[in-house]
Design a protein around this motif. Structure first.
Motif, PDB file in Angstrom:
ATOM      1  N   GLU A   1       0.827  -0.893   0.111  1.00 50.03           N
ATOM      2  CA  GLU A   1      -0.172  -0.098  -0.440  1.00 50.03           C
ATOM      3  C   GLU A   1       1.008   0.528   0.217  1.00 50.03           C
ATOM      4  O   GLU A   1       1.972   1.277   1.344  1.00 50.03           O
ATOM      5  CB  GLU A   1      -0.823   0.022   1.135  1.00 50.03           C
ATOM      6  CG  GLU A   1      -1.761   1.468   1.304  1.00 50.03           C
ATOM      7  CD  GLU A   1      -3.051   0.999   1.144  1.00 50.03           C
ATOM      8  OE1 GLU A   1      -4.297   2.196   0.643  1.00 50.03           O
ATOM      9  OE2 GLU A   1      -3.269  -0.051   0.641  1.00 50.03           O
ATOM     10  N   LYS A   2       0.828   2.254  -1.109  1.00 51.69           N
ATOM     11  CA  LYS A   2       1.198   3.092  -1.251  1.00 51.69           C
ATOM     12  C   LYS A   2       2.920   2.991  -1.333  1.00 51.69           C
ATOM     13  O   LYS A   2       3.606   4.319  -0.818  1.00 51.69           O
ATOM     14  CB  LYS A   2       0.958   4.549   0.232  1.00 51.69           C
ATOM     15  CG  LYS A   2      -0.707   4.376   0.667  1.00 51.69           C
ATOM     16  CD  LYS A   2      -1.266   5.123  -0.678  1.00 51.69           C
ATOM     17  CE  LYS A   2      -2.832   6.202  -0.458  1.00 51.69           C
ATOM     18  NZ  LYS A   2      -3.593   5.736  -2.289  1.00 51.69           N
TER      19      LYS A   2
ATOM     20  N   MET B   1      -9.871   9.819  -5.907  1.00 47.34           N
ATOM     21  CA  MET B   1      -9.826   8.701  -5.201  1.00 47.34           C
ATOM     22  C   MET B   1      -8.872   9.119  -4.109  1.00 47.34           C
ATOM     23  O   MET B   1      -8.215   8.103  -3.543  1.00 47.34           O
ATOM     24  CB  MET B   1      -9.085   7.183  -5.982  1.00 47.34           C
ATOM     25  CG  MET B   1     -10.344   6.150  -6.516  1.00 47.34           C
ATOM     26  SD  MET B   1      -9.371   3.969  -6.806  1.00 47.34           S
ATOM     27  CE  MET B   1      -8.789   5.033  -8.653  1.00 47.34           C
ATOM     28  N   GLY B   2      -8.410  10.241  -4.738  1.00 45.32           N
ATOM     29  CA  GLY B   2      -7.386  11.458  -3.952  1.00 45.32           C
ATOM     30  C   GLY B   2      -5.873  10.678  -4.121  1.00 45.32           C
ATOM     31  O   GLY B   2      -5.583  10.803  -2.843  1.00 45.32           O
ATOM     32  N   VAL B   3      -5.228  10.249  -5.178  1.00 44.06           N
ATOM     33  CA  VAL B   3      -5.003  10.071  -5.717  1.00 44.06           C
ATOM     34  C   VAL B   3      -3.540  11.072  -6.553  1.00 44.06           C
ATOM     35  O   VAL B   3      -4.525  11.025  -7.452  1.00 44.06           O
ATOM     36  CB  VAL B   3      -4.173   8.410  -6.392  1.00 44.06           C
ATOM     37  CG1 VAL B   3      -3.104   7.933  -6.996  1.00 44.06           C
ATOM     38  CG2 VAL B   3      -5.322   7.215  -5.850  1.00 44.06           C
ATOM     39  N   PRO B   4      -2.772  11.151  -5.674  1.00 45.64           N
ATOM     40  CA  PRO B   4      -1.916  12.475  -6.343  1.00 45.64           C
ATOM     41  C   PRO B   4      -1.904  11.760  -8.387  1.00 45.64           C
ATOM     42  O   PRO B   4      -1.558  10.355  -8.730  1.00 45.64           O
ATOM     43  CB  PRO B   4      -0.625  12.510  -5.980  1.00 45.64           C
ATOM     44  CG  PRO B   4      -0.487  12.100  -4.558  1.00 45.64           C
ATOM     45  CD  PRO B   4      -1.858  10.974  -4.644  1.00 45.64           C
TER      46      PRO B   4
ATOM     47  N   LYS C   1       1.072   5.459  -4.307  1.00 42.46           N
ATOM     48  CA  LYS C   1       1.780   7.107  -4.363  1.00 42.46           C
ATOM     49  C   LYS C   1       1.133   7.248  -4.552  1.00 42.46           C
ATOM     50  O   LYS C   1       0.441   8.586  -4.697  1.00 42.46           O
ATOM     51  CB  LYS C   1       2.904   6.161  -3.703  1.00 42.46           C
ATOM     52  CG  LYS C   1       2.949   6.923  -2.645  1.00 42.46           C
ATOM     53  CD  LYS C   1       5.052   7.172  -2.568  1.00 42.46           C
ATOM     54  CE  LYS C   1       5.229   8.385  -1.953  1.00 42.46           C
ATOM     55  NZ  LYS C   1       5.109   7.878  -0.633  1.00 42.46           N
ATOM     56  N   GLY C   2       1.170   7.101  -6.248  1.00 45.08           N
ATOM     57  CA  GLY C   2       0.753   8.208  -6.876  1.00 45.08           C
ATOM     58  C   GLY C   2       0.761   7.623  -8.515  1.00 45.08           C
ATOM     59  O   GLY C   2       1.066   6.082  -8.797  1.00 45.08           O
ATOM     60  N   VAL C   3       0.201   8.297  -9.935  1.00 42.89           N
ATOM     61  CA  VAL C   3       0.144   8.097 -11.010  1.00 42.89           C
ATOM     62  C   VAL C   3       0.942   8.632 -12.119  1.00 42.89           C
ATOM     63  O   VAL C   3       0.248  10.435 -11.824  1.00 42.89           O
ATOM     64  CB  VAL C   3      -1.324   8.055 -11.192  1.00 42.89           C
ATOM     65  CG1 VAL C   3      -1.637   7.575 -12.877  1.00 42.89           C
ATOM     66  CG2 VAL C   3      -1.875   6.954 -10.461  1.00 42.89           C
ATOM     67  N   VAL C   4       1.529   8.566 -12.526  1.00 42.61           N
ATOM     68  CA  VAL C   4       2.153   9.482 -13.892  1.00 42.61           C
ATOM     69  C   VAL C   4       1.040   8.950 -15.215  1.00 42.61           C
ATOM     70  O   VAL C   4       1.378   7.748 -15.475  1.00 42.61           O
ATOM     71  CB  VAL C   4       3.782   8.767 -13.835  1.00 42.61           C
ATOM     72  CG1 VAL C   4       3.860   9.792 -14.629  1.00 42.61           C
ATOM     73  CG2 VAL C   4       4.025   9.406 -12.625  1.00 42.61           C
TER      74      VAL C   4
ATOM     75  N   LYS D   1      -4.501  18.171  -1.764  1.00 46.56           N
ATOM     76  CA  LYS D   1      -5.507  16.820  -1.312  1.00 46.56           C
ATOM     77  C   LYS D   1      -6.431  17.137  -1.567  1.00 46.56           C
ATOM     78  O   LYS D   1      -6.463  16.306  -2.338  1.00 46.56           O
ATOM     79  CB  LYS D   1      -5.867  17.188  -0.122  1.00 46.56           C
ATOM     80  CG  LYS D   1      -4.419  17.650   1.810  1.00 46.56           C
ATOM     81  CD  LYS D   1      -4.926  15.755   1.773  1.00 46.56           C
ATOM     82  CE  LYS D   1      -3.548  15.655   3.415  1.00 46.56           C
ATOM     83  NZ  LYS D   1      -2.538  14.879   3.412  1.00 46.56           N
ATOM     84  N   GLY D   2      -6.519  17.698  -2.521  1.00 51.74           N
ATOM     85  CA  GLY D   2      -7.750  17.875  -4.062  1.00 51.74           C
ATOM     86  C   GLY D   2      -9.350  17.701  -3.050  1.00 51.74           C
ATOM     87  O   GLY D   2      -9.408  17.237  -2.018  1.00 51.74           O
TER      88      GLY D   2
END
Length: 373
Positions: free
Chosen positions: A200-201, A293-296, A277-280, A339-340
């Motif tokens: 996770e993350k 989903m609150g994911v960077p 942890k994040g998406v590119v 945070k968004g």
């Protein structure tokens, strides 16, 4: 009332699933409403089509035009020729198109040539970049649409600025988020989770498909180098199209932290995104899902047709310069990513609002003698 619904490419499937469900519900309540689902075949491999229909509970199409392959022009022509035959044999009161793929534009043109009204779901979004085939599809589709169903106030304003009358614009929200919220409890851990030791993350997800990023050897190598070196040794999971995989082999790019996996089904891919942890990415739709989903999310493009994911959500448009990606990763790993929030009406009830509007527009009433309650 018969509505012909168009699905052509992977992004369409998430958008039509809740609309089909809402039409079925209206029919069960006694409304004189039915649909005919047409798959144009624009995307036709298993991961792009079959898996999505199965996982999202979409029924088998009433017809598959099998118009995949070829150039943009060849594909557009094939869809139009085959869809015209479909409409002549099964004429509906409305053709409903979604998104901005080739099928969206081609089917809208074909319907209007036969004087069948067109409704466009996800109307009014604009990137301003005419080098994107999707932008041309959006502009053409919206120029001949009768009823516009929009995802944001920005899309509403884009349509008003182009001269569309207010009474033809319906701000309803985002059907892709309807699907996301419904399917979230069913997300499935991908089969390679244990094999790669994912936690996770403690990994990133990457998706790249735009030619400017994956067909240019120097650009692709530079982006992957940044990810190899700037993610504190965390793995980067890259569901990769075979063409991109071939490019990496052709360009002689060596990967270590970047883990290449096959394209994933909807439930597996979104499980991966939800726990990352994040998406590119250089995709548009994924930025909407990461926002909810609150994911960077870091978008490797110079423009976006979904600015609300940046102004409200967790997305940042960082351009295509690898140096900018490096700086964005520094912000992420410092724990300083924004945070968004979630845009208005992205609440899981968009398809219901669309069907309610259609019932009003076309004066769809309860069938006489119906036993629906």
């Amino acid at each position: 009332m018969l509505v012909t619904i168009i699905a052509g490419a992977r992004p369409n499937f998430m958008k039509i699933a809740p609309i089909i469900e809402a039409i079925r519900n209206a029919a069960q309540q006694g409304k004189d409403m039915s649909y005919r689902l047409i798959h144009t075949g624009q995307h036709y491999d298993k991961k792009m089509s079959g898996d999505f229909f199965e996982q999202l509970g979409i029924p088998e199409p009433d017809a598959n035009l099998e118009a995949g392959g070829g150039t943009q022009a060849e594909q557009t022509a094939a869809i139009m020729v085959r869809f015209e035959k479909e409409l002549l044999e099964n004429r509906p009161e409305l053709v409903l198109v979604v998104g901005d793929v080739t099928s969206t534009m081609a089917c809208a043109i074909t319907a209007q040539k036969l004087q069948i009204p067109v409704a466009h779901v996800e109307a009014g979004i604009r990137s301003g970049d005419w080098a994107m085939p999707e932008e041309i599809n959006r502009l053409v589709t919206d120029s001949i649409t009768n009823y516009f169903f929009t995802t944001s106030d920005i899309a509403n304003q884009n349509l008003l600025n182009s001269g569309i009358e207010q009474e033809r614009i319906f701000f309803v929200g985002n059907t892709m988020i309807d699907t996301l919220l419904k399917q979230m409890p069913k997300f499935q851990q991908p089969p390679f989770w244990q094999e790669l030791g994912l936690k996770e993350k403690e990994y990133l997800v990457m998706t790249l498909h735009r030619p400017s990023n994956v067909d240019d050897a120097e650009q692709l190598k530079s982006l992957l180098d940044v990810l190899e070196q700037g993610t504190e040794q965390l793995p980067i999971i890259f569901p990769m199209h075979p063409r991109t995989r071939n490019n990496i082999e052709k360009f002689g790019i060596k990967l270590n932290n970047v883990k290449v996996v096959d394209p994933l089904g909807y439930l597996e891919f979104n499980y991966l995104v939800q726990h990352a942890k994040g998406v590119v990415t250089d995709s548009g739709g994924i930025t909407e899902e990461t926002t909810v989903m609150g994911v960077p999310c870091m978008t490797l493009r110079t423009s976006t047709e979904r600015p609300e994911t940046c102004t409200i959500g967790t997305n940042e448009l960082i351009g295509t310069n690898p140096k900018a990606l490096e700086k964005a990763l520094e912000v992420l790993f410092a724990g300083n990513w924004k945070k968004g929030g979630i845009p208005k009406l992205w609440d899981g009830h968009t398809a219901e609002r669309i069907v309610e509007h259609l019932c009003t527009i076309f004066e769809v009433n309860v069938v006489e003698g119906s036993t629906a309650v």
